[in-house]
Write an enzyme that holds these catalytic residues in place. Structure first.
Site, PDB file in Angstrom:
ATOM      1  N   ARG A  73      49.049  36.972  36.990  1.00 30.93           N
ATOM      2  CA  ARG A  73      48.205  36.999  38.240  1.00 30.93           C
ATOM      3  C   ARG A  73      46.785  36.681  37.581  1.00 30.93           C
ATOM      4  O   ARG A  73      46.262  37.473  36.600  1.00 30.93           O
ATOM      5  CB  ARG A  73      48.087  38.519  38.648  1.00 30.93           C
ATOM      6  CG  ARG A  73      46.970  38.568  39.883  1.00 30.93           C
ATOM      7  CD  ARG A  73      47.184  39.558  40.824  1.00 30.93           C
ATOM      8  NE  ARG A  73      47.129  40.917  40.101  1.00 30.93           N
ATOM      9  CZ  ARG A  73      47.214  42.140  40.957  1.00 30.93           C
ATOM     10  NH1 ARG A  73      47.300  42.223  42.247  1.00 30.93           N
ATOM     11  NH2 ARG A  73      47.151  43.241  40.241  1.00 30.93           N
ATOM     12  N   ASP A 178      44.903  46.978  48.520  1.00 23.91           N
ATOM     13  CA  ASP A 178      43.655  46.448  49.015  1.00 23.91           C
ATOM     14  C   ASP A 178      43.529  45.972  50.588  1.00 23.91           C
ATOM     15  O   ASP A 178      42.339  46.340  51.141  1.00 23.91           O
ATOM     16  CB  ASP A 178      42.971  45.070  48.281  1.00 23.91           C
ATOM     17  CG  ASP A 178      42.648  45.217  47.053  1.00 23.91           C
ATOM     18  OD1 ASP A 178      41.720  46.061  46.762  1.00 23.91           O
ATOM     19  OD2 ASP A 178      43.066  44.957  45.991  1.00 23.91           O
TER      20      ASP A 178
END
Length: 253
Positions: A73, A178
């Site tokens: 990532r 998130d």
């Protein structure tokens, strides 16, 4: 000699569940242990862990030969960041904070050699091309790169159909924490509104024929997401597993 086949990409595109672990400690030893544990993939988290290109390279070397596919990532959706990571030899990337189709398209182009993209031709002197030992790398690499983008905001969900329609996006990963925060539930990740939004997003992703991904630390929710058809499933983090095990051991009396 062509670029190596990306078995993880083939598996998730075929709808085969692939379970994996987040790597957050930056330890070669912990990474090797995780790689030998039997996960389908391990994700080197350069967004929220102490990784730079040198430490990412070390983690990739630690995973090599374990049978576990590496994923990275990246910290941000920028072409130069993706170029560095790909030249280190990773074939599957997870790109965070992708809110629009244009951003998804930019991520794909950063991962493709021209004319399909803008990736710089430098793998011949890098680990990805075996430092010159894989002469056909540039001509075969595009098909083996797997691009996963993260939808982790209300804007991303609003644009999810367009994001999924971008050619070259192999899958969309829902970032539940998130997303919950953006929805106003930062401290209530299991709020029904968040869970309903996640389920609806997974259905949208699958309807477009893309792989759906998510991470959950709950075995009950992981079972739920498997039933929904998620194929890129994060089951935890080596840092969380180690921390919980040590706290439990220290609490013994």
């Amino acid at each position: 000699m062509p670029a190596p086949k990306n078995k993880l990409k083939s598996a998730i595109n075929a709808g085969t569940l692939q379970r994996g672990l987040w790597l957050n400690l930056g330890s070669d030893l912990a990474t090797e242990i995780a790689g030998l544990a039997g996960f389908d993939w391990c994700l080197i988290d350069a967004e929220h862990a102490p990784f730079d290109p040198g430490t990412i390279r070390s983690q990739l070397i630690a995973l090599a030969g374990t049978g576990t596919a590496p994923v990275v990532r990246v910290p941000i959706n920028r072409d130069w960041v993706l170029k560095q990571v790909l030249d280190l030899g990773v074939q599957t990337v997870l790109v965070p904070m992708v809110d629009t189709a244009a951003q998804a398209h930019a991520a794909v182009r950063a991962c493709r050699y021209p004319p399909e993209g803008v990736r710089g031709l430098g793998a011949g002197v890098a680990r990805a091309g075996g430092f010159g030992a894989v002469p056909d790398y540039a001509g075969t690499a595009n098909d083996e790169i797997c691009v996963l983008v993260q939808a982790e905001s209300r804007a991303a969900l609003e644009n999810l159909d367009a994001i999924c329609a971008v050619d070259g996006v192999d899958g969309v990963f829902i970032g539940p924490a998130d997303l919950a925060a953006d929805m106003g539930f930062r401290d209530d990740l299991d709020n029904p509104a968040v869970l309903e939004a996640v389920d609806a997003a997974i259905a949208t992703i699958l309807r477009h024929g893309r792989s759906a991904g998510i991470i959950s630390f709950s075995s009950e929710m992981r079972a739920h997401y498997k039933r929904l058809g998620v194929t890129f499933l994060g089951v935890g983090s080596e840092a969380v597993v180690l921390s919980a095990a040590l706290r439990a051991l220290a609490a013994e009396r």
